[in-house]
Design an enzyme around this catalytic site. Structure first.
Site, PDB file in Angstrom:
ATOM      1  N   GLY A  31       9.592  -3.700  -4.526  1.00 20.14           N
ATOM      2  CA  GLY A  31      10.097  -2.641  -5.362  1.00 20.14           C
ATOM      3  C   GLY A  31       8.828  -2.557  -6.499  1.00 20.14           C
ATOM      4  O   GLY A  31       8.140  -3.355  -6.651  1.00 20.14           O
ATOM      5  N   HIS A  37       0.989  -0.393  -3.861  1.00 23.37           N
ATOM      6  CA  HIS A  37       1.902   0.184  -2.875  1.00 23.37           C
ATOM      7  C   HIS A  37       1.781   1.347  -2.311  1.00 23.37           C
ATOM      8  O   HIS A  37       1.768   1.624  -1.060  1.00 23.37           O
ATOM      9  CB  HIS A  37       3.486  -0.125  -3.415  1.00 23.37           C
ATOM     10  N   GLN A 153      -0.844 -14.539   1.819  1.00 22.30           N
ATOM     11  CA  GLN A 153       0.170 -13.909   2.514  1.00 22.30           C
ATOM     12  C   GLN A 153      -0.112 -13.305   3.692  1.00 22.30           C
ATOM     13  O   GLN A 153       0.298 -13.260   4.861  1.00 22.30           O
ATOM     14  CB  GLN A 153       1.048 -12.921   1.439  1.00 22.30           C
TER      15      GLN A 153
END
Length: 281
Positions: A31, A37, A153
């Site tokens: 978020g 994003h 990641q």
């Protein structure tokens, strides 16, 4: 666009899509969405019939004294961005929905998680892999999208999918930067005006590293020493790490050859920021 909070709601919607033969893309996020994003969502919209954005501040990937409680949240703003960008569904569960009482199963990895961020955040990647596996099982996407700013990641997720034979394509997307070069991050909101200016040392050092490699430098120790020296010029900066590793194995290297990831984590005041670039020769 729909906003749901329960696992079974997501599964029901996705099942109906798949009965129609539609492909599904997933963009996992915590978020407080920004243009980085948004670029992932745009890519997912381009490549899939339906797109799910998960918004979940995952407690499992935060260590002691990290910013779980203060991590920025704004679901209304996030929902607007998702709808404007073309997402079809937001999955925004509570922690107890994802981790029921008695939860005791985890996904872990050796090797790729021990260097870089894994050194100073030893439980982080176990938390990431566990929640991402759960999201993959809940949403059952055809493709999932991750940003290159979190390069380690991305490497870890790709390896996990390969090792566990998950039938999902992992798509890495480029780092999105501010006009002055600072990598977009939800944690940038923590920075004071003075710290925001100081944070530019990360991009300046990334640029220096690229210039050195383009000019022919291949000795990793020389490269890293010059990058660290550059960071040390900024009084508000404290180095967590500056390293060069193999892009696929995340193992340290002595010489620049093949596909290389040059990555850093730097504290600006109390805020830990990461940045990186890749190089191939």
């Amino acid at each position: 666009m729909e906003l749901v909070h329960k696992i079974e709601e997501v599964r029901s919607i996705v099942r109906s899509w798949k009965k129609e033969g539609l492909s599904v893309g997933l963009v996992p996020t915590m978020g407080y969405l920004h243009e980085g994003h948004q670029s992932l969502i745009k890519k997912a919209v381009e490549e899939n019939d339906r797109v799910v954005v998960s918004i979940f501040v995952n407690p499992m990937q935060f260590g002691e004294n990290e910013d779980l409680e203060t991590y920025p949240r704004d679901l209304n703003k996030d929902s607007k961005l998702c709808e404007e960008t073309g997402a079809d569904l937001i999955f925004n569960p509570e922690a107890q929905e994802m981790y029921e009482k008695g939860f005791c199963s985890y996904v872990d990895m050796n090797g790729l998680t021990t260097e870089l961020c894994g050194k100073s955040r030893p439980i982080h990647f176990r938390g990431v892999m566990t929640v991402v596996t759960k999201l993959f099982n809940i949403v059952t996407p055809n493709k999932a999208y991750f940003g290159m700013k979190d390069a380690q990641q991305l490497c870890v997720i790709k390896r996990m999918v390969k090792d566990l034979n998950m039938d999902i394509d992992i798509v890495g997307c480029p780092i999105i930067r501010e006009k002055d070069g600072l990598a977009k991050s939800s944690r940038n909101t923590y920075l004071s005006e003075e710290e925001r200016n100081a944070a530019l040392i990360l991009y300046k050092t990334i640029s220096l590293g690229k210039e050195l490699l383009i000019s022919g430098e291949r000795d990793v120790s020389i490269l890293l020493d010059k990058m660290k020296e550059n960071i040390s010029k900024e009084q508000l900066a404290k180095i967590d790490y500056v390293e060069a590793v193999d892009l696929e194995t995340v193992e340290k290297i002595d010489k620049i050859q093949g596909k290389v990831l040059v990555a850093m984590a730097v504290y600006i005041g109390k805020t830990r920021l990461i940045d990186n670039f890749t190089f191939e020769c």
